[in-house]
Design a protein around this motif. Structure first.
Motif, PDB file in Angstrom:
ATOM      1  N   PRO A 110       7.356  13.540 -13.206  1.00 18.35           N
ATOM      2  CA  PRO A 110       6.828  14.714 -12.374  1.00 18.35           C
ATOM      3  C   PRO A 110       5.491  15.243 -12.840  1.00 18.35           C
ATOM      4  O   PRO A 110       5.004  14.790 -13.962  1.00 18.35           O
ATOM      5  N   GLU A 111       4.700  15.677 -12.010  1.00 13.92           N
ATOM      6  CA  GLU A 111       3.464  16.206 -12.485  1.00 13.92           C
ATOM      7  C   GLU A 111       3.503  17.350 -13.474  1.00 13.92           C
ATOM      8  O   GLU A 111       4.734  18.055 -13.598  1.00 13.92           O
ATOM      9  N   GLY A 112       2.774  17.433 -14.640  1.00 10.87           N
ATOM     10  CA  GLY A 112       3.156  18.322 -15.600  1.00 10.87           C
ATOM     11  C   GLY A 112       1.713  18.685 -16.293  1.00 10.87           C
ATOM     12  O   GLY A 112       0.736  18.455 -15.902  1.00 10.87           O
ATOM     13  N   GLN A 113       1.948  19.821 -17.233  1.00 10.64           N
ATOM     14  CA  GLN A 113       0.645  20.151 -18.001  1.00 10.64           C
ATOM     15  C   GLN A 113       0.954  19.566 -19.554  1.00 10.64           C
ATOM     16  O   GLN A 113       1.888  19.562 -20.170  1.00 10.64           O
ATOM     17  N   ARG A 114      -0.230  19.346 -20.160  1.00  9.94           N
ATOM     18  CA  ARG A 114      -0.216  18.717 -21.386  1.00  9.94           C
ATOM     19  C   ARG A 114      -1.316  19.715 -22.254  1.00  9.94           C
ATOM     20  O   ARG A 114      -2.340  19.616 -21.652  1.00  9.94           O
ATOM     21  N   LEU A 115      -1.116  20.134 -23.521  1.00 11.55           N
ATOM     22  CA  LEU A 115      -1.977  20.680 -24.341  1.00 11.55           C
ATOM     23  C   LEU A 115      -2.718  19.704 -25.076  1.00 11.55           C
ATOM     24  O   LEU A 115      -1.933  18.904 -25.602  1.00 11.55           O
ATOM     25  N   THR A 116      -3.994  19.653 -25.063  1.00 15.00           N
ATOM     26  CA  THR A 116      -4.699  18.809 -25.455  1.00 15.00           C
ATOM     27  C   THR A 116      -5.727  19.253 -26.665  1.00 15.00           C
ATOM     28  O   THR A 116      -5.981  20.598 -26.535  1.00 15.00           O
ATOM     29  N   PHE A 117      -6.022  18.491 -27.730  1.00 19.30           N
ATOM     30  CA  PHE A 117      -7.103  18.900 -28.701  1.00 19.30           C
ATOM     31  C   PHE A 117      -8.179  17.798 -28.815  1.00 19.30           C
ATOM     32  O   PHE A 117      -7.819  16.714 -28.699  1.00 19.30           O
ATOM     33  N   LYS A 118      -9.450  18.455 -28.964  1.00 17.89           N
ATOM     34  CA  LYS A 118     -10.479  17.436 -29.007  1.00 17.89           C
ATOM     35  C   LYS A 118     -11.320  17.813 -30.182  1.00 17.89           C
ATOM     36  O   LYS A 118     -11.848  19.026 -30.333  1.00 17.89           O
ATOM     37  N   ALA A 119     -11.369  17.027 -31.243  1.00 15.03           N
ATOM     38  CA  ALA A 119     -12.026  17.290 -32.623  1.00 15.03           C
ATOM     39  C   ALA A 119     -13.395  17.398 -32.293  1.00 15.03           C
ATOM     40  O   ALA A 119     -14.163  16.914 -31.446  1.00 15.03           O
ATOM     41  N   SER A 120     -13.981  18.587 -33.073  1.00 17.58           N
ATOM     42  CA  SER A 120     -15.563  18.708 -32.911  1.00 17.58           C
ATOM     43  C   SER A 120     -16.115  17.456 -33.731  1.00 17.58           C
ATOM     44  O   SER A 120     -15.623  16.861 -34.522  1.00 17.58           O
ATOM     45  N   LYS A 121     -17.572  17.376 -33.199  1.00 24.37           N
ATOM     46  CA  LYS A 121     -17.924  16.035 -33.676  1.00 24.37           C
ATOM     47  C   LYS A 121     -18.719  16.583 -34.863  1.00 24.37           C
ATOM     48  O   LYS A 121     -19.410  17.636 -35.152  1.00 24.37           O
ATOM     49  N   VAL A 122     -18.737  15.733 -35.892  1.00 24.83           N
ATOM     50  CA  VAL A 122     -19.137  15.971 -37.516  1.00 24.83           C
ATOM     51  C   VAL A 122     -20.508  15.448 -37.427  1.00 24.83           C
ATOM     52  O   VAL A 122     -20.870  14.351 -37.280  1.00 24.83           O
ATOM     53  N   ALA A 123     -21.561  16.419 -37.916  1.00 24.12           N
ATOM     54  CA  ALA A 123     -23.020  15.851 -37.855  1.00 24.12           C
ATOM     55  C   ALA A 123     -23.111  14.952 -39.292  1.00 24.12           C
ATOM     56  O   ALA A 123     -22.451  15.167 -40.070  1.00 24.12           O
TER      57      ALA A 123
END
Length: 88
Positions: free
Chosen positions: A75-88
């Motif tokens: 079924p359709e659902g929700q997911r918690l996602t994480f996106k890391a910051s870009k390191v300079a």
């Protein structure tokens, strides 16, 4: 390299801050609960220099059980996602 579980993370943070394990664990649990609550409400939680958490909706789909080959409706659902910051 290995996997760090929550207890190991609590110990590491407690040592780094000089706090008691119980209060450190309570703080980390409160942080996790706050992220879940805010993202469930549609907000994005951004921590500059670390990354961002947000909830994404995934569409309903048909999958296949690899053991039996049987098709399964997901079924359709929700997911918690994480996106890391870009390191300079």
């Amino acid at each position: 390299m290995g996997t760090v579980n929550k207890d190991a993370l609590v110990r590491t943070v407690a040592e780094a801050t000089g706090q008691q394990l119980a209060s450190t664990k309570a703080t980390i649990e409160a942080f996790i609960d706050a992220v879940r609550a805010r993202t469930a409400g549609g907000d994005t939680v951004k921590l500059i220099g670390f990354g961002s958490f947000q909830t994404k909706t995934h569409k309903a789909r048909t999958a296949r059980n690899p053991r039996t080959g049987e098709t399964v409706d997901v079924p359709e659902g929700q997911r918690l996602t994480f996106k890391a910051s870009k390191v300079a």
